[in-house]
Motif scaffolding. Structure first.
Motif, mmCIF file in Angstrom:
data_model
loop_
_atom_site.group_PDB
_atom_site.id
_atom_site.type_symbol
_atom_site.label_atom_id
_atom_site.label_comp_id
_atom_site.label_asym_id
_atom_site.label_seq_id
_atom_site.Cartn_x
_atom_site.Cartn_y
_atom_site.Cartn_z
ATOM 1 N N PHE A 57 35.135 40.617 48.138
ATOM 2 C CA PHE A 57 35.983 40.737 46.959
ATOM 3 C C PHE A 57 36.744 42.062 46.902
ATOM 4 O O PHE A 57 37.485 42.315 45.946
ATOM 5 C CB PHE A 57 35.151 40.574 45.691
ATOM 6 N N ARG A 58 36.565 42.914 47.899
ATOM 7 C CA ARG A 58 37.193 44.239 47.874
ATOM 8 C C ARG A 58 38.722 44.144 47.915
ATOM 9 O O ARG A 58 39.424 44.826 47.171
ATOM 10 C CB ARG A 58 36.688 45.061 49.058
ATOM 11 N N ALA A 59 39.253 43.289 48.791
ATOM 12 C CA ALA A 59 40.702 43.241 48.983
ATOM 13 C C ALA A 59 41.432 42.834 47.709
ATOM 14 O O ALA A 59 42.474 43.402 47.367
ATOM 15 C CB ALA A 59 41.054 42.283 50.120
ATOM 16 N N ILE A 60 40.883 41.867 46.973
ATOM 17 C CA ILE A 60 41.577 41.405 45.772
ATOM 18 C C ILE A 60 41.531 42.477 44.679
ATOM 19 O O ILE A 60 42.484 42.655 43.919
ATOM 20 C CB ILE A 60 40.999 40.057 45.273
ATOM 21 N N ARG A 61 40.431 43.238 44.600
ATOM 22 C CA ARG A 61 40.355 44.338 43.629
ATOM 23 C C ARG A 61 41.346 45.439 44.006
ATOM 24 O O ARG A 61 42.060 45.961 43.144
ATOM 25 C CB ARG A 61 38.935 44.894 43.577
ATOM 26 N N ASP A 62 41.410 45.778 45.281
ATOM 27 C CA ASP A 62 42.351 46.807 45.727
ATOM 28 C C ASP A 62 43.783 46.415 45.380
ATOM 29 O O ASP A 62 44.573 47.241 44.905
ATOM 30 C CB ASP A 62 42.229 47.018 47.236
ATOM 31 N N LYS A 63 44.107 45.144 45.601
ATOM 32 C CA LYS A 63 45.470 44.671 45.339
ATOM 33 C C LYS A 63 45.799 44.724 43.852
ATOM 34 O O LYS A 63 46.873 45.191 43.455
ATOM 35 C CB LYS A 63 45.633 43.245 45.875
ATOM 36 N N SER A 64 44.870 44.257 43.014
ATOM 37 C CA SER A 64 45.150 44.226 41.575
ATOM 38 C C SER A 64 45.236 45.633 41.000
ATOM 39 O O SER A 64 46.095 45.921 40.174
ATOM 40 C CB SER A 64 44.078 43.415 40.838
#
Length: 554
Positions: free
Chosen positions: A539-546
């Motif tokens: 789930f790291r990538a989606i948090r970084d993007k948001s």
């Protein structure tokens, strides 16, 4: 309600995040045990008939929750309303044709229930799939952060994906593999595999059942895919999903692969290696069935305590209000599944936390209290909120999800699902040290319990969430007493009419848990940091993007 498991915390720098060093600045307000009892007693009373969503008892249930929220000082959180409508669709599949596989030396016909189960996310009365090519896509994983793509080099339009259950490295005893070994990740969950097949444009998806990596037998699959299936309604009636999703028995899959001139065991071994490429089986699938469709609406409850310095940053507390309504009668003829533990205790905890935060005064950030509907139907209330958030997920710091607090004594340890996934573990470790609570390795990590409760709807969209309870090492009686307490509930009360409130309940353990939730939530609300998922987490990538979008806006 999900079974609970303990977390093995890794060492972390407590100065890495502001909330880890700041702690709860003011004294912790006392937990109101009488309030907890009163809310549980009210919500689990026979008059509310088990709190079934979209039942005649929904409105009285919501009225009771809102009254408690108001008394605890909350304000309506959804643009002046206490409610968020949750539109749902229920479908029941019937009149299945055999699953027919052609293209080999002879046509194979497999029977519904015995050999396969199936359904559709698409809201259509009839499903017909004709001559769709079968493609073996290994574990059906597309994980860019790991450089892993089981769909590499193939266009899945018009094709049916044949997929293995769990993660590629599930057989490892340790958690050292790219997919955390024995600990299941989201990529191992069957829900992910169907979702990814749809994203790849597949017409259908078939998961090969195998008891050990699935963590349950075929009987569980068959019963779960019988009767009504509940989904969140979408504007396009799920037209972007696969035409059908299915499970097949491992023996059925072996017959299919043999007809293709392939060996399932050999291809399974190949699929566990990085660089695996999809294998076209040279076979075609045919399937048809009908679906009856029922639409309904239930509601989440949304309350808020506005923040002072950062009112547009949000910390969440959540619990589901629904239960099963009327269910199979017991020997005495009682057919009300009251849901006292599951999850009137969770709503009672929300009310008590709101009261504690009111006593402490407004926090720096806003604190949001969410009472979900339709958890028992597949996390639909939290899923709808996550798709249609009242408060932007990119500006949601994190939070605490609460589900099924057992009455009983206090514990010496802390229990949590999911392992060390996010920087919230730093805060949990500090609070555990302050309270002299032990932590330990999670049991049955291969079963993926982290992905089966309401916090997951937010987690998979990037929001770090606690799902924490007291552990099983009780002060009175130790681990044996704690395990006996949990087993008694699961065997004798869980999803049964006997899950009822009693004035004889020992509330000490529940009070301990509510105190723990306050100590976890208040530092997030008073802080200024943004906890993230650990590097390499799914789930790291989606948090970084948001978060990048929010950061760039300032």
């Amino acid at each position: 309600m999900m079974r609970r498991h303990r977390l093995k915390l890794v060492a972390a720098s407590f100065v890495a995040l502001g909330f880890a060093s700041a702690g709860v600045a003011a004294p912790v307000p006392p937990v109101n045990e009488a309030l907890l009892r009163d809310v549980v007693k009210t919500l689990s009373a026979d008059e509310l008939a088990g709190r079934g969503p979209a039942s005649a008892e929904e409105q009285p249930t919501l009225d009771a929750i809102v009254a408690r929220f108001k008394a605890a000082g909350l304000q309506p959180g959804n643009n002046g309303s206490w409610f968020q409508d949750v539109p749902t669709v229920s479908m029941t599949a019937s009149e299945f044709s055999p699953l027919t596989i052609s293209g080999g030396s002879k046509v194979l016909n497999f029977a519904h229930g015995t050999d396969f189960v199936a359904g559709s996310y698409r809201v259509v009365p009839e499903t017909h799939v004709k001559d769709a090519e079968l493609v073996f896509v290994g574990y059906g994983v597309n994980a860019p952060e790991l450089g892993w793509n089981d769909y590499a080099g193939i266009d899945m339009k018009g094709k049916v994906a044949v997929i293995l259950v769990n993660d590629p490295d599930y057989a490892m005893e340790s958690e050292d593999g790219p997919f955390k070994g024995r600990r299941m990740t989201y990529y191992g969950r069957w829900t992910y595999k169907f979702e990814e097949a749809a994203r790849q444009g597949a017409t259908g998806a078939i998961i090969v059942h195998d008891t050990f990596p699935a963590a349950y037998g075929w009987n569980v699959v068959e019963s779960s895919w019988s009767g009504d299936q509940h989904y969140v309604a979408t504007p396009n009636d799920a037209a972007d999903q696969t035409a059908f999703n299915s499970w097949i028995q491992k023996s059925t899959a072996e017959s299919v692969f043999k007809a293709a001139g392939k060996d399932l065991a050999t291809l399974t071994a190949a699929a566990g290696q990085k660089g695996f490429k999809p294998v076209r089986l040279g076979l075609k699938a045919n399937l048809s069935f009908k679906s009856s469709i029922t639409r309904s609406k239930s509601r989440n409850v949304v309350g808020i305590q506005p923040g002072t310095a950062a009112p547009d940053e949000y910390v969440l507390y959540s619990a589901h209000w629904d239960h099963l309504g009327r269910c199979k009668a017991d020997k005495a003829g009682d057919d009300i599944c009251n849901g006292a533990v599951d999850n009137a205790t969770g709503i009672a905890a929300l009310v008590a936390l709101a009261e504690m935060n009111k006593a402490a005064g407004p926090a720096r950030r806003s604190q949001v209290y969410l009472a979900w509907t339709l958890e028992e139907s597949g996390l639909l209330g939290s899923e709808y909120y996550a798709r249609n958030p009242v408060f932007p997920l990119a500006k949601t710091v994190g939070g605490v999800n609460i589900d099924a607090l057992y009455p009983g004594g206090v514990a010496r340890d802390v229990a949590v699902t999911g392992g060390d996934k996010s920087e919230l573990s730093v805060l949990l470790a500090r609070v555990a040290r302050e309270l002299q609570l032990k932590t330990g390795p999670e049991d049955n990590a291969e079963k993926g319990y982290y992905y089966r409760s309401d916090h997951f709807s937010l987690a998979k969209r990037g929001v770090p969430m606690f799902y924490v309870k007291r552990g099983t090492d009780l002060v009175d009686g130790g681990v044996a007493a704690g395990k006996a307490l949990a087993e008694d509930y699961v065997v004798n009360r869980y999803h049964q009419p006997s899950d009822e409130y009693s004035d004889s309940w020992d509330m000490r353990g529940i009070v301990q848990e509510v105190d723990l939730y306050y100590r976890l939530g208040r530092p997030l609300a008073e802080g200024s940091d943004w906890p993230n998922w650990n590097a390499g987490d799914e789930f790291r990538a989606i948090r970084d993007k948001s978060r990048a979008v929010v950061t760039q806006a300032f």
